[in-house]
Design an enzyme around this catalytic site. Structure first.
Site, mmCIF file in Angstrom:
data_model
loop_
_atom_site.group_PDB
_atom_site.id
_atom_site.type_symbol
_atom_site.label_atom_id
_atom_site.label_comp_id
_atom_site.label_asym_id
_atom_site.label_seq_id
_atom_site.Cartn_x
_atom_site.Cartn_y
_atom_site.Cartn_z
ATOM 1 N N HIS A 60 0.834 -1.209 0.000
ATOM 2 C CA HIS A 60 0.000 0.000 0.000
ATOM 3 C C HIS A 60 0.870 1.261 0.000
ATOM 4 O O HIS A 60 1.956 1.250 -0.538
ATOM 5 C CB HIS A 60 -0.986 -0.040 1.171
ATOM 6 C CG HIS A 60 -1.777 -1.311 1.189
ATOM 7 N ND1 HIS A 60 -2.855 -1.541 0.380
ATOM 8 C CD2 HIS A 60 -1.579 -2.465 1.908
ATOM 9 C CE1 HIS A 60 -3.323 -2.761 0.594
ATOM 10 N NE2 HIS A 60 -2.553 -3.354 1.514
ATOM 11 N N GLU A 75 -2.229 0.122 8.064
ATOM 12 C CA GLU A 75 -1.344 -0.916 7.540
ATOM 13 C C GLU A 75 -0.120 -0.333 6.859
ATOM 14 O O GLU A 75 1.004 -0.816 7.044
ATOM 15 C CB GLU A 75 -2.111 -1.805 6.553
ATOM 16 C CG GLU A 75 -1.257 -2.867 5.891
ATOM 17 C CD GLU A 75 -2.003 -3.689 4.857
ATOM 18 O OE1 GLU A 75 -1.400 -4.634 4.312
ATOM 19 O OE2 GLU A 75 -3.196 -3.385 4.589
ATOM 20 N N GLU A 85 2.001 -11.633 5.898
ATOM 21 C CA GLU A 85 0.977 -10.881 6.643
ATOM 22 C C GLU A 85 1.410 -10.922 8.108
ATOM 23 O O GLU A 85 1.282 -11.942 8.785
ATOM 24 C CB GLU A 85 -0.396 -11.524 6.468
ATOM 25 C CG GLU A 85 -0.953 -11.454 5.055
ATOM 26 C CD GLU A 85 -1.628 -10.119 4.750
ATOM 27 O OE1 GLU A 85 -1.562 -9.195 5.600
ATOM 28 O OE2 GLU A 85 -2.220 -9.994 3.651
ATOM 29 N N HIS A 111 2.837 -7.117 4.435
ATOM 30 C CA HIS A 111 1.490 -6.578 4.615
ATOM 31 C C HIS A 111 1.012 -6.826 6.039
ATOM 32 O O HIS A 111 1.623 -7.593 6.794
ATOM 33 C CB HIS A 111 0.506 -7.240 3.639
ATOM 34 C CG HIS A 111 0.658 -6.776 2.228
ATOM 35 N ND1 HIS A 111 -0.227 -5.922 1.622
ATOM 36 C CD2 HIS A 111 1.617 -7.052 1.299
ATOM 37 C CE1 HIS A 111 0.165 -5.689 0.378
ATOM 38 N NE2 HIS A 111 1.285 -6.366 0.156
#
Length: 339
Positions: A172, A187, A304, A240
């Site tokens: 992102h 995030e 993650e 992430h």
């Protein structure tokens, strides 16, 4: 001197079989049972030759100019489709890898893909296994040649640690905050913090590191992939943080994803996180079709690191010391994979 790795370790632990040898030229080879592919790393640039021959059906991979320097190694009963994988010195100037299929199966040679990741790193992807009633190789003894492309340009990428190029991809950024968790935790900020520290650690260890973003900027998915390809990277690691709706703060844990050739990379990173970080829950290593995993040509993994919406993970990810430990574990996993 390089140490001989256990040939069975990957089969028993990661469902691959492979060996690193202490010869001058062959750095590593591996048959990945999950992906049905052969991975090859040589000390210097090489262009393999590949062919198939019948009775029994064998995929033959010759490495011209490569010296094995070890007795022949073989492993049988690999899977229901692959009877044996063996490597040996075919002649004084050629190392040969042979993948022998089970007697009931064959493959279409034109569907076998040989790909170069660097001029000293290749993989050979086996095609779908076919019963002989569907397809069989020609009965003549002459091998059927398989097309091998020109090697990827550039010097050897795996000759020494300082030559490795690692792409770190903080998810992102910019106008895309990613998941927003408890207390407004974003995030994009969490993963940039961890990614920057991973890059710092790897650079201190002598690796060349490229980040897809080093600040709060937006980068498209295709832009991230292109940066990795332009860097002639050896590995790509995307970082992430997870989220779940419905105010389910009890959902916590970290997980690691791969698509094809990144399984061993994902496993190494995940194992080091579990070993070095007190995580809320181990959600495992999984296969996924994320764009950056499917479109990168080098081994790729996506981590993650936790749920920003989870009560335990949120508290942890808000902690600078926890993010530091997570970064160290990810860097250790990458280092272990490339060692």
């Amino acid at each position: 001197m390089k140490l001989l790795k256990s040939f069975l370790w990957g089969l028993l632990v990661s469902q691959t079989v492979g060996v690193a040898v202490d010869a001058n030229d062959l750095e590593y080879w591996d048959f990945d049972v999950r992906q049905n592919r052969v991975e090859i790393v040589t000390e210097e640039g090489v262009r393999p030759k590949a062919s198939m021959i019948a009775k029994p059906t064998r995929l033959i991979i010759d490495l011209p100019g490569v010296n094995l320097g070890k007795p022949s190694i073989s492993q049988d009963k690999i899977s229901g489709y692959v009877k044996e994988v063996r490597v040996g010195q075919f002649d004084p100037y050629t190392t040969r890898i042979v993948v022998e299929l089970g007697e009931e199966y064959s493959m279409r040679p034109w569907e076998v893909k040989v790909r170069s990741l660097a001029n000293n790193r290749w993989y050979v992807q086996l095609s779908d296994f076919q019963p002989h009633s569907v397809y069989s190789l020609p009965a003549e003894e002459a091998p059927v040649a398989i097309i091998v492309p020109l090697p990827k340009p550039g010097g050897p990428s795996y000759g020494s640690r300082g030559r490795y190029t690692v792409v770190i991809d903080p998810g992102h950024g910019g106008r895309d905050p990613g998941a927003i968790g408890l207390g407004g935790l974003q995030e994009k900020r969490v993963v940039l913090s961890i990614s920057a520290e991973v890059a710092k650690i790897l650079r201190q260890r002598g690796f060349n590191v490229v980040m897809t973003r080093s600040g709060d900027s937006f980068v498209s998915l295709s832009g991230r992939v292109q940066k990795a390809e332009n860097s002639n990277a050896n590995v790509f690691v995307s970082i992430h943080a997870n989220a779940v709706g419905g105010n389910k703060t009890q959902v916590n844990g970290m997980e690691t994803f791969y698509f094809s050739s990144g399984y061993r990379l994902a496993l190494s990173i995940h194992r080091n996180i579990v070993r070095g970080v007190t995580i809320a829950r181990n959600r495992g290593v999984k296969q996924a079709r994320f764009y950056v995993l499917r479109k990168t040509s080098m081994p790729a993994a996506l981590v993650e690191v936790g749920f920003v919406t989870g009560s335990v993970d949120n508290r942890n990810l808000n902690s600078a010391s926890y993010r530091q430990k997570m970064a160290e574990a990810i860097a250790d996993g990458i280092t272990e994979y490339l060692r």
